[in-house]
Design a protein around this motif. Structure first.
Motif, PDB file in Angstrom:
ATOM      1  N   GLY A   1      34.096  35.957  35.848  1.00 29.72           N
ATOM      2  CA  GLY A   1      33.528  36.865  34.999  1.00 29.72           C
ATOM      3  C   GLY A   1      34.643  38.127  34.924  1.00 29.72           C
ATOM      4  O   GLY A   1      35.147  38.295  35.983  1.00 29.72           O
ATOM      5  N   VAL A   2      34.809  38.867  34.085  1.00 31.70           N
ATOM      6  CA  VAL A   2      35.963  39.854  33.908  1.00 31.70           C
ATOM      7  C   VAL A   2      35.306  41.221  33.501  1.00 31.70           C
ATOM      8  O   VAL A   2      34.573  41.149  32.428  1.00 31.70           O
ATOM      9  CB  VAL A   2      36.854  39.466  33.086  1.00 31.70           C
ATOM     10  CG1 VAL A   2      38.005  40.581  32.617  1.00 31.70           C
ATOM     11  CG2 VAL A   2      37.494  38.031  32.994  1.00 31.70           C
ATOM     12  N   GLY A   3      35.436  42.066  34.334  1.00 28.00           N
ATOM     13  CA  GLY A   3      35.100  43.475  34.019  1.00 28.00           C
ATOM     14  C   GLY A   3      36.042  44.544  33.485  1.00 28.00           C
ATOM     15  O   GLY A   3      37.198  44.460  33.662  1.00 28.00           O
ATOM     16  N   VAL A   4      35.594  44.920  32.220  1.00 25.59           N
ATOM     17  CA  VAL A   4      36.630  45.673  31.337  1.00 25.59           C
ATOM     18  C   VAL A   4      36.059  46.966  31.032  1.00 25.59           C
ATOM     19  O   VAL A   4      34.790  47.099  30.631  1.00 25.59           O
ATOM     20  CB  VAL A   4      36.949  44.960  29.779  1.00 25.59           C
ATOM     21  CG1 VAL A   4      38.120  45.728  29.351  1.00 25.59           C
ATOM     22  CG2 VAL A   4      37.133  43.570  30.222  1.00 25.59           C
ATOM     23  N   VAL A   5      36.741  48.104  31.598  1.00 29.88           N
ATOM     24  CA  VAL A   5      36.295  49.189  31.310  1.00 29.88           C
ATOM     25  C   VAL A   5      37.107  50.218  30.107  1.00 29.88           C
ATOM     26  O   VAL A   5      38.193  49.566  29.973  1.00 29.88           O
ATOM     27  CB  VAL A   5      36.836  50.331  32.646  1.00 29.88           C
ATOM     28  CG1 VAL A   5      36.543  51.705  32.251  1.00 29.88           C
ATOM     29  CG2 VAL A   5      36.091  49.978  33.810  1.00 29.88           C
ATOM     30  N   VAL A   6      36.093  50.621  29.290  1.00 29.60           N
ATOM     31  CA  VAL A   6      36.474  50.868  28.186  1.00 29.60           C
ATOM     32  C   VAL A   6      36.288  52.114  27.828  1.00 29.60           C
ATOM     33  O   VAL A   6      35.260  52.888  28.417  1.00 29.60           O
ATOM     34  CB  VAL A   6      35.926  50.041  26.765  1.00 29.60           C
ATOM     35  CG1 VAL A   6      36.105  48.635  26.934  1.00 29.60           C
ATOM     36  CG2 VAL A   6      34.411  50.163  26.850  1.00 29.60           C
ATOM     37  N   ALA A   7      37.135  52.878  26.827  1.00 28.69           N
ATOM     38  CA  ALA A   7      37.024  54.410  26.546  1.00 28.69           C
ATOM     39  C   ALA A   7      35.603  54.616  25.667  1.00 28.69           C
ATOM     40  O   ALA A   7      34.766  55.383  26.057  1.00 28.69           O
ATOM     41  CB  ALA A   7      37.829  54.958  26.099  1.00 28.69           C
TER      42      ALA A   7
END
Length: 157
Positions: free
Chosen positions: A17-23
């Motif tokens: 699983g990949v966690g991606v912080v986005v604006a």
């Protein structure tokens, strides 16, 4: 026991699983769902207490939206979350501009529908893509709204 055997037998899932912080969560959801074609499969909240105890955050809560290429247990979790802040570094122009995870590869059955959707969303294609890889596959390179690189590989039609 070899390291390869150990690594292949030590995990309960073959999916990372990949966690991606986005604006901007809405903008990123538009890109990944309406452009790339991912599907929303769930969501959860990281509350203040768990964020702090786990070390994930400094006690800041966030909601996480889970996307997948298809709704199946074997599909990778692409977990989007936003803290409402802009990045503290410039958006990369090439994969060598930063360290860490720089791009993902998505193998597709047909590139044309994705190219059409991304064009409609006004997502710029990088380099001279689509470009042929071989007789059966082309390569398309784009960036998500936060600068993460996405390579799409498959036949045009």
């Amino acid at each position: 026991m070899s390291l390869t055997t150990y690594a292949q037998s030590n995990f309960t899932s073959k999916v990372i699983g990949v966690g991606v912080v986005v604006a901007d969560l809405d903008r990123s959801l538009d890109f990944y769902v309406n452009g790339i074609g991912m599907v929303k499969t769930g969501s959860f909240t990281i509350n203040e207490d768990f964020g702090k105890r786990s070390g994930l955050t400094n006690g800041t809560a966030t909601n996480v939206t889970i996307l997948k290429l298809e709704n199946s247990p074997e599909a990778t979790d692409w977990k989007l979350m936003s803290f409402g802040s802009k990045p503290s570094h410039p958006k990369p122009k090439h994969i060598q501009d930063d360290t860490g995870m720089q791009y993902i590869t998505i193998q597709v059955k047909a590139l044309k529908p994705i190219i059409d959707r991304l064009t409609q969303l006004k997502v710029p294609f990088l380099g001279s893509t689509p470009t042929p890889l071989n007789a059966k596959a082309h390569f398309v390179f784009v960036q998500d709204p936060d600068g993460n690189f996405i390579e799409l590989i498959g036949p045009l039609d």
